[in-house]
Each structure stands twice: as structure tokens, then as C-alpha cells.
Scaffold this active site. Structure first.
Site, PDB file in Angstrom:
ATOM      1  N   CYS A 161       0.734  -1.314  -0.132  1.00  0.00           N
ATOM      2  CA  CYS A 161       0.097  -0.081  -0.030  1.00  0.00           C
ATOM      3  C   CYS A 161       0.898   1.462  -0.021  1.00  0.00           C
ATOM      4  O   CYS A 161       0.260   2.507   0.294  1.00  0.00           O
ATOM      5  CB  CYS A 161      -0.813  -0.014   1.161  1.00  0.00           C
ATOM      6  N   HIS A 331      -9.633   2.449   2.000  1.00  0.00           N
ATOM      7  CA  HIS A 331      -8.336   2.361   1.684  1.00  0.00           C
ATOM      8  C   HIS A 331      -8.336   1.568   0.223  1.00  0.00           C
ATOM      9  O   HIS A 331      -8.330   0.431   0.153  1.00  0.00           O
ATOM     10  CB  HIS A 331      -7.570   1.350   2.541  1.00  0.00           C
ATOM     11  N   PHE A 391       2.012  -3.453   3.627  1.00  0.00           N
ATOM     12  CA  PHE A 391       2.255  -5.026   3.951  1.00  0.00           C
ATOM     13  C   PHE A 391       3.693  -5.202   3.523  1.00  0.00           C
ATOM     14  O   PHE A 391       4.158  -4.769   2.550  1.00  0.00           O
ATOM     15  CB  PHE A 391       1.431  -5.887   3.571  1.00  0.00           C
TER      16      PHE A 391
END
Length: 405
Positions: A161, A331, A391
């Protein structure tokens, strides 16, 4: 001066384009952001029976989301989002059809690439062997590159992300190194059941609303969309008479090297990126007016990011306004930080920063931070910092500044 104090090409922003749940045109998006419009709603892309939550944020423009395109093809939504955004950004920059496209490249960040299209084909009952043209994440840069004649460097990056910021940093490097005069850069992802299931398994989905930095925040909501910026050397922009929207003087990428999903407990990657990006920009932390936080609304991210912001800026006398637009539109994974970079450019343009309208009571970790309450705040904005983390421990930050300062 077209070069910075280290002799490098200065990089500026000259075009914006996006496709988001808050709008598929830049001004529509910005009106909704600064009005505090919340786009999260019941999921329509796939059945959510059996899931404990049923909310996400979706792009609603039928021209970009219909099962088939106008010529009857089944094209990944992610590819349609990025194509729409590249077209809009090139038009905004005045580069569409310009001879300068021969030295213009493209970098696109993503988490899922075009893989979610497999889900769509199965839902539509279409044969998986019908068309393989989309069957590579590279198509997210390849297809717009072909369509718009972008003959410079081409890359797709998968930095979790943090992918949108990473794409912007790589594009800026290509300009500074002289490989390109201009770059189209940003990020994209489409909402998929795979991602929805992943965050359900991690028990990270909010049941009602995304509340970044709230004491009672319960988690995030998946989203989708694309954000694209046209970057070019200041010299090139001035030579062709382009309108400069902002400057990108600093950026930094790093990694926690700690855990697959959890950030480093001391926020080493976050702190390094904030420090390195501002040092590269030659900007004192006290000069930063606004921080676009990663701010997912999860307990783990927000408390650590707030602590890192307080440590970094507080110890240096800085008090930037802080908010996260993920409270409005969830998101969007690889597209998130690119869309947030666009919000920073617009905040500089208008002297208005987004707020945290879903915030009720700030977490105690935000003590000492100027967390923006309500939908927006009018204030002078010369310098912004935008954080993005992902992540795998990917961390990034970019600095956008008013031009001319």
C-alpha cells in the site's frame, strides 16, 4: 533556477487525474473531500453474505464500472481506472498529443494488479480463455503507454500500500537522472473479494465507519480507484509554457524488515522516510504545514503513526495539521497514496486541508498533534508531507511544496 542546490533537475507537478469513490473528475473529488462526504457504503461488487461486515467504497461511474466496455470487451476495472486517470492528467498538463511524449514514461503502483479480473470473469460466467491481453500486471502501464504514445521508461511496481508513493519516487528519479523529461506516475487497484476476505481474516474491517486517529476506531474498509500525476522537470515545464501546480522536492522509500503485516514497533521505517524526504527537499520540519497521514483507522497503524509524527515533529518544533482521507473513501490500496498526493497538491492550490469528519474523540496517542477536526480547514499551505505504508514493511513519504515558493 531549473536545478536544485545539489545540481539535480527540479521536479514539478503539471497534471492530475483520478478515478475514486468520491468522484472521477478532480474538482468533483476535491469538493467531496473538503465537504467531508463519506463514500463508504454497502458492497455491490460481490455478495457479502457470511461476512461480519458489508461496507466498502466503490467507484460508481458506469462508464468505468459496467461489466463490458462500450465495444463489448471485458476489461479489468483497474485498467479502465488508470486509463481514465492518465488521459485526464495528460489533458490537464497540456501534454496530450504533445511531441514531448516521446521522452515521457509511466510508472504505476499496485497491490493486486489485474488479478481481481479473474473474479469478475467467473461472476460474469465468461470463459477464462477468451482474452489474455490483460493477464499481466504490466498491462497497467503497457496499455496506457501504447494508447498515449509514452515512449519513456515504463514500470509497474508492487510495494504494497506504499505503491503509489513508490511510483512517484521512481518517476522523479527517472526525471532527475535525465532518462525522461516527464513521467506519468501514480497507483491503482480495484475492489476485490480476495482483498475483502483477507482483511476479514485479519479482523481489520470496521463495522460502521473508518475513524482514523479516533480513540474507538475499529479498523479500515477496502476501497478502489486510481490517482495519476504528471511529473516533469521544471526546465521542460517552463520551456513548453506549462502551468506548474506544485513541486516535488523530496521523497524517500524504506522498509521495516520486521514483519509481514505489522509495522516495526518503534516505527523505524516511518521515521526514516519522514526524515530522509524532508532532508532531500532541504526543508525544515517546522516548515511543514500539513501531513496527509497513512491513517488507515486500524488500532496498530494509527497509534504508531501518531507516535512517530509526535516524536519527529514535536522534537523539532513542528506542528503540522494532520488528517487522513481514508475516513472518507476507505483504503484503495495501491491507489491510495497517489490519490492522497493529489489531495496535497489541491490543498496547496486552495489553502484548504482535508479534515477527519468521522473523528469523534482523538486517541491519547495524538496528544501534541494538530489533528484536523471537521471536514476541512482553511489555512496557508506551502509544504505538505504524505505518508504511505504497506504490508511487507514497505514505507514511503513524499514532500510536495508550493511553486514558486
Amino acid at each position: 533556477m531549473s536545478r536544485d542546490t545539489r545540481g539535480r533537475h527540479r521536479v514539478v507537478v503539471t497534471g492530475l487525474g483520478l478515478a475514486t469513490p468520491l468522484g472521477t473528475e478532480v474538482e468533483e473529488f476535491w469538493r467531496n473531500v473538503t465537504a467531508g462526504t463519506v463514500a463508504t457504503a454497502p458492497v455491490t461488487r460481490f455478495p457479502t453474505d457470511g461476512y461480519p461486515t458489508h461496507l466498502a467504497a466503490e467507484v460508481t461511474d458506469p462508464a468505468l464500472t459496467a461489466p463490458l466496455t462500450s465495444d463489448g470487451r471485458s476489461v479489468p476495472r483497474s485498467l479502465r481506472y488508470v486509463h481514465h486517470s492518465v488521459d485526464a492528467a495528460l489533458r490537464d498538463a497540456g501534454l496530450l498529443g504533445h511531441p514531448g511524449l516521446a521522452r515521457t514514461g509511466i510508472v504505476v503502483g499496485t497491490v493486486m494488479g489485474t488479478r481481481p479480473h479473474l473474479e469478475e470473469l467467473r461472476r460474469q460466467g465468461r470463459p477464462l480463455t477468451e482474452d489474455f491481453s490483460w493477464d499481466s500486471p504490466q498491462s497497467l502501464a503497457r496499455e496506457p503507454g501504447r494508447a498515449f504514445g509514452l515512449r519513456g521508461p515504463r514500470q509497474v511496481v508492487a510495494a504494497g500500500c506504499a505503491a503509489g508513493n513508490t511510483a512517484l519516487a521512481m518517476a522523479a528519479d527517472a526525471i532527475r537522472s535525465g532518462q525522461a523529461d516527464a513521467m506519468v506516475a501514480g497507483g491503482v487497484d480495484e475492489l476485490s473479494e480476495s482483498v475483502y476476505r483477507l482483511f476479514t481474516t485479519l479482523r481489520a474491517l470496521a463495522p460502521d465507519a473508518v475513524r482514523p486517529f479516533d480513540r474507538d476506531r475499529r479498523g479500515m474498509m477496502p476501497s478502489e480507484g486510481a490517482g495519476v500525476l504528471v511529473l516533469e522537470s521544471l526546465e521542460h515545464a517552463v520551456r513548453r509554457g506549462a502551468t506548474v501546480l506544485a513541486e516535488l522536492p523530496g521523497y524517500a522509500l524504506a522498509a521495516d524488515a520486521h514483519h509481514m503485516t505489522a509495522p516495526h514497533p518503534q516505527g523505524l521505517g516511518m521515521l526514516r522516510c519522514m526524515q530522509d524526504s524532508l532532508e532531500q527537499a532541504g526543508i525544515d520540519p517546522r516548515e511543514v504545514d500539513y501531513v496527509s497521514a497513512h491513517g488507515t483507522g486500524t488500532p496498530a497503524n494509527d497509534s504508531l503513526e501518531a507516535a512517530c509524527l509526535a516524536e519527529y515533529f514535536g522534537s523539532r518544533g513542528g506542528t503540522p495539521a494532520v488528517s487522513s482521507i481514508k475516513g472518507l473513501m476507505g483504503h484503495s490500496q495501491g491507489g491510495a497514496s497517489a490519490v492522497e498526493a493529489i489531495a496535497c497538491v489541491l490543498a496547496i492550490r486552495d489553502g484548504r486541508v482535508p479534515g477527519n469528519p468521522t473523528l469523534r474523540e482523538a486517541d491519547e496517542s495524538c496528544a501534541g498533534l494538530d489533528v484536523v477536526r471537521g471536514p476541512a480547514r482553511d489555512m496557508p499551505v506551502r509544504v505538505t508531507l504524505s505518508n504511505a505504508f504497506g504490508f511487507g514493511g514497505n514505507t514511503s513519504a513524499i514532500v510536495l511544496a508550493r511553486y514558486p515558493d
